[in-house]
Design a protein around this motif. Structure first.
Motif, short mmCIF file in Angstrom:
data_model
loop_
_atom_site.label_atom_id
_atom_site.label_comp_id
_atom_site.label_asym_id
_atom_site.label_seq_id
_atom_site.Cartn_x
_atom_site.Cartn_y
_atom_site.Cartn_z
N VAL A 16 0.87 -1.17 0.00
CA VAL A 16 0.00 0.00 0.00
C VAL A 16 0.91 1.22 0.00
O VAL A 16 1.85 1.32 0.81
N LEU A 17 0.65 2.13 -0.91
CA LEU A 17 1.47 3.33 -1.06
C LEU A 17 0.69 4.51 -0.51
O LEU A 17 -0.33 4.90 -1.08
N GLU A 18 1.16 5.05 0.61
CA GLU A 18 0.47 6.16 1.25
C GLU A 18 1.43 6.90 2.17
O GLU A 18 2.47 6.38 2.54
N ALA A 19 1.06 8.10 2.52
CA ALA A 19 1.85 8.91 3.45
C ALA A 19 1.16 8.84 4.81
O ALA A 19 0.33 9.68 5.15
N GLN A 20 1.48 7.82 5.58
CA GLN A 20 0.89 7.62 6.91
C GLN A 20 2.00 7.60 7.96
O GLN A 20 3.08 7.07 7.71
N GLY A 21 1.72 8.15 9.12
CA GLY A 21 2.71 8.20 10.19
C GLY A 21 3.75 9.26 9.91
O GLY A 21 3.59 10.13 9.05
N ALA A 22 4.84 9.17 10.64
CA ALA A 22 5.93 10.14 10.47
C ALA A 22 6.73 9.81 9.20
O ALA A 22 6.96 8.64 8.91
N PRO A 23 7.15 10.81 8.46
CA PRO A 23 7.96 10.55 7.27
C PRO A 23 9.32 9.98 7.66
O PRO A 23 9.81 10.19 8.78
N ASP A 24 9.93 9.26 6.72
CA ASP A 24 11.27 8.70 6.94
C ASP A 24 12.33 9.79 6.95
O ASP A 24 13.33 9.67 7.64
N LYS A 25 12.09 10.83 6.17
CA LYS A 25 13.02 11.95 6.08
C LYS A 25 12.21 13.23 5.87
O LYS A 25 11.12 13.19 5.30
N VAL A 26 12.78 14.33 6.30
CA VAL A 26 12.22 15.63 5.97
C VAL A 26 13.23 16.30 5.06
O VAL A 26 14.41 16.40 5.38
N ILE A 27 12.75 16.75 3.89
CA ILE A 27 13.64 17.28 2.85
C ILE A 27 13.13 18.65 2.40
O ILE A 27 12.15 19.16 2.94
N ASN A 28 13.78 19.20 1.41
CA ASN A 28 13.39 20.49 0.81
C ASN A 28 13.27 21.59 1.85
O ASN A 28 12.23 22.23 1.98
N GLN A 29 14.34 21.77 2.57
CA GLN A 29 14.44 22.82 3.59
C GLN A 29 13.33 22.71 4.63
O GLN A 29 12.79 23.70 5.11
N GLY A 30 12.99 21.45 4.98
CA GLY A 30 11.99 21.21 6.01
C GLY A 30 10.55 21.33 5.56
O GLY A 30 9.63 21.27 6.38
N ASN A 31 10.32 21.45 4.25
CA ASN A 31 8.97 21.65 3.74
C ASN A 31 8.32 20.42 3.12
O ASN A 31 7.23 20.50 2.56
N CYS A 32 8.98 19.25 3.21
CA CYS A 32 8.44 18.06 2.54
C CYS A 32 8.82 16.81 3.33
O CYS A 32 9.99 16.59 3.63
#
Length: 165
Positions: A22-38
């Motif tokens: 299942v492909l979804e954005a659930q829970g905390a992200p693995d990384k925060v990128i793009n100057q903290g905006n993604c």
């Protein structure tokens, strides 16, 4: 003739695990990128393009269906995985069957807005089944010289209905 009825259940990673990811954005992200905006939810699908295959990205525009849905045929891709990534914000239907030379027991899931799936290589599944227009999906699958589609028409159609309230 009365058709066997299967109720579509909510799509969860645990319930779908035997068939794919299942492909979804659930829970905390693995990384925060793009100057903290993604938030990056990293490497969420076991993509498999088999020997002699390569990744291809296509765009499908499927006609919406309605529930109850009469399932008459399933297909599988023996040479590689196939990922469906909705390009809309609507629920859609995911149908799979247990493994075997012919499809086993049928399962149906209702994917929420923001959920995609990656079918493992050889997984029997229903055709792309949006429930609302537009039926736009990005599809990541195998491009290669060998045939990568097998269809199986069911002896008895199956009716897919919403889960009871």
């Amino acid at each position: 003739m009365t058709l066997a009825t299967i109720h579509a259940q909510p799509l969860t990673s645990q319930a779908f695990a035997p068939f794919g990811d299942v492909l979804e954005a659930q829970g905390a992200p693995d990384k925060v990128i793009n100057q903290g905006n993604c938030g990056r939810f990293h490497d969420r699908a076991a993509l498999d393009f088999g020997p002699g295959g390569r990744a291809g990205v296509s765009v499908f525009d499927a006609e919406p269906r309605t529930l109850p849905y009469k399932l008459e045929m399933v297909e599988r891709h023996p040479e590689g995985s196939q990922a469906f990534l909705p390009m809309h914000s609507h629920p859609w239907l995911v149908i799979v069957a247990e493994a075997g030379d012919v499809p086993g027991q049928i399962h149906a899931f209702l994917a929420s807005a923001g959920q995609g799936v990656n079918f493992h290589r050889g997984t029997w599944h229903g055709v792309l089944t949006p429930l609302h227009a537009p039926g736009l999906f990005a599809v990541v699958d195998r491009i290669g010289e060998t045939p990568n589609l097998q269809e199986h028409w069911l002896d008895q159609p199956v009716l897919i209905a919403p889960a009871p309230m």
